[in-house]
Every structure is written in structure tokens, then in C-alpha cells.
Design an enzyme around this catalytic site. Structure first.
Site, PDB file in Angstrom:
ATOM      1  CB  CYS A 128     -43.142  45.321   0.599  1.00 28.64           C
ATOM      2  SG  CYS A 128     -43.359  46.419  -0.836  1.00 28.64           S
TER       3      CYS A 128
ATOM      4  CB  CYS B 142     -41.144  50.228  -1.094  1.00 27.61           C
ATOM      5  SG  CYS B 142     -42.893  49.864  -1.355  1.00 27.61           S
ATOM      6  CB  SER B 143     -41.522  49.685   3.621  1.00 27.61           C
ATOM      7  OG  SER B 143     -41.994  50.988   3.316  1.00 27.61           O
ATOM      8  CB  CYS B 144     -46.494  47.912   0.608  1.00 29.85           C
ATOM      9  SG  CYS B 144     -46.253  49.208  -0.625  1.00 29.85           S
TER      10      CYS B 144
END
Length: 202
Positions: free
Chosen positions: A103, A106-108
Site C-alpha cells: 500500500c 499507508c498500510s491497507c
């Protein structure tokens, strides 16, 4: 240069979180039980869920076909979905293709089946480098692939969450789903590792 004033001292993070929670509840912004509900959700978002999905796909051709056709429905069939579980896409590895997810914003991830992302997945270094030099990044993470294997990097978004379907290792014929699931890690589901027969449960 030294600052003329002593550094500001903050309360411990747990105390800050508790104070914020109490303020939100006092102002009617956060309903009772809201935090506890999410804590319970996080406890059930674990990579073992994804490992079970992979093991089922390895042993059941019809389920594998469903997983590749409609990952969201296949995950829901085993009880995994809900928040952050919409529109899950399964990416199948082959002898000449290794899929990797990232991602870049971000951190999806597909949290219900991968669990919360590891720290390195959230790091700016991984997010920026894996799209430019995936082979080198994978090598640094312990996965050295031959040049004959193409690496495809998939950028997760808020709308589309990916999981990797690793290749089933040779020598696992006749294994139960439970034993197969024991060799599938979160890193396998992200695409930066391969299933390791040495980690199999008896």
C-alpha cells in the site's frame, strides 16, 4: 543547538488514550463499548484466517476457482469479511510469477484474512522501494527468486484489498487442511515469502 527550555514531558500513551476515550464518551462522540468492539475485532483479524483459505484452495479445486473468481465471497464462505473485508482479490502465484502486495499510501491490507500489517510493511522504505526494485527488496527480506520468475507488485487501495495465493509446495500431497495451513504465514500472504515445509505441524 541546545534548546533553551527543557523538553516537554508527555503523559504515558496509555494515559493519553484513556483521557481521549473519556473525553469522547463524555461529549457523546464515542458510544459505550466502541473501543472494546474494535479490540475484539482486531483479536479475530489474524493471518491464520488467510492460511486456512489458502489450505482450502489447495485441497478443493472448486473453492480455489471461487477464490480466484470472487475473493470476497470465498473469504465470506469461511466466515471472514465485515469491516475492511470488502472486495478481496486473490492473486495466484505460478512457477513463473510471484505476486507481492503493498500500500504505497499507508498500510491497507485485507485485514480480516492477513491480520494487521507488520511494521516493515508500513515503513516508507518498503512502500517506496518495492514498486521500483521489488527483486532486491524481496532478497533483503529473505526471498531470492531466479530471474526467470517475474515479480508483479499490486498496490492496495481502500476499495481493493489483495491476498496472495502461494503455490502449493511439492511433497504436501495428502496433507490435511490444518497441516497445510501451518506452513502459510502472513509474509506468504503478502508475497514476500514462500511456504516452508519445515514449519509444518505434525
Amino acid at each position: 543547538m541546545l534548546h533553551p527550555h527543557p523538553p516537554t514531558r508527555f503523559a504515558p500513551a496509555a494515559d493519553q488514550a484513556r483521557a481521549l476515550k473519556e473525553a469522547l464518551q463524555a461529549n457523546g462522540v464515542m458510544p459505550e463499548g466502541y473501543v472494546e468492539q474494535w479490540e475484539d475485532t482486531f483479536d479475530h483479524w489474524v493471518p491464520e484466517n488467510g492460511a486456512r483459505i489458502v489450505a482450502r484452495a489447495w485441497n478443493d479445486p472448486a473453492y480455489r476457482a471461487l477464490l480466484l473468481r470472487d475473493g470476497t465471497e470465498a473469504c465470506r464462505e469461511l466466515g471472514y469479511g465485515g469491516p475492511e473485508g470488502g472486495f478481496i482479490v486473490a492473486l495466484e502465484n505460478t512457477p513463473v510469477l510471484q505476486n507481492v502486495i503493498v500500500c504505497t499510501l499507508c498500510s491497507c491490507t485485507a485485514w480480516p484474512v492477513l491480520g494487521l500489517p507488520p511494521d516493515w510493511y508500513k515503513s516508507f522504505e518498503y512502500r517506496s522501494r518495492v514498486v521500483r526494485e521489488a527483486r532486491q527488496v524481496l532478497r533483503e527480506l529473505g526471498l531470492a527468486l531466479p530471474d526467470s520468475v517475474k515479480i508483479q507488485v499490486w498496490d492496495t487501495t481502500a476499495e481493493t484489498r489483495y491476498m496472495v495465493l502461494p503455490m502449493r509446495p511439492a511433497g504436501t500431497e495428502g496433507w490435511s487442511e490444518e497441516k497445510l495451513a501451518s506452513i502459510v504465514t502472513k509474509d506468504c500472504l503478502i508475497g514476500v515469502a514462500l511456504p516452508d515445509l519445515a514449519s509444518a505441524r505434525a
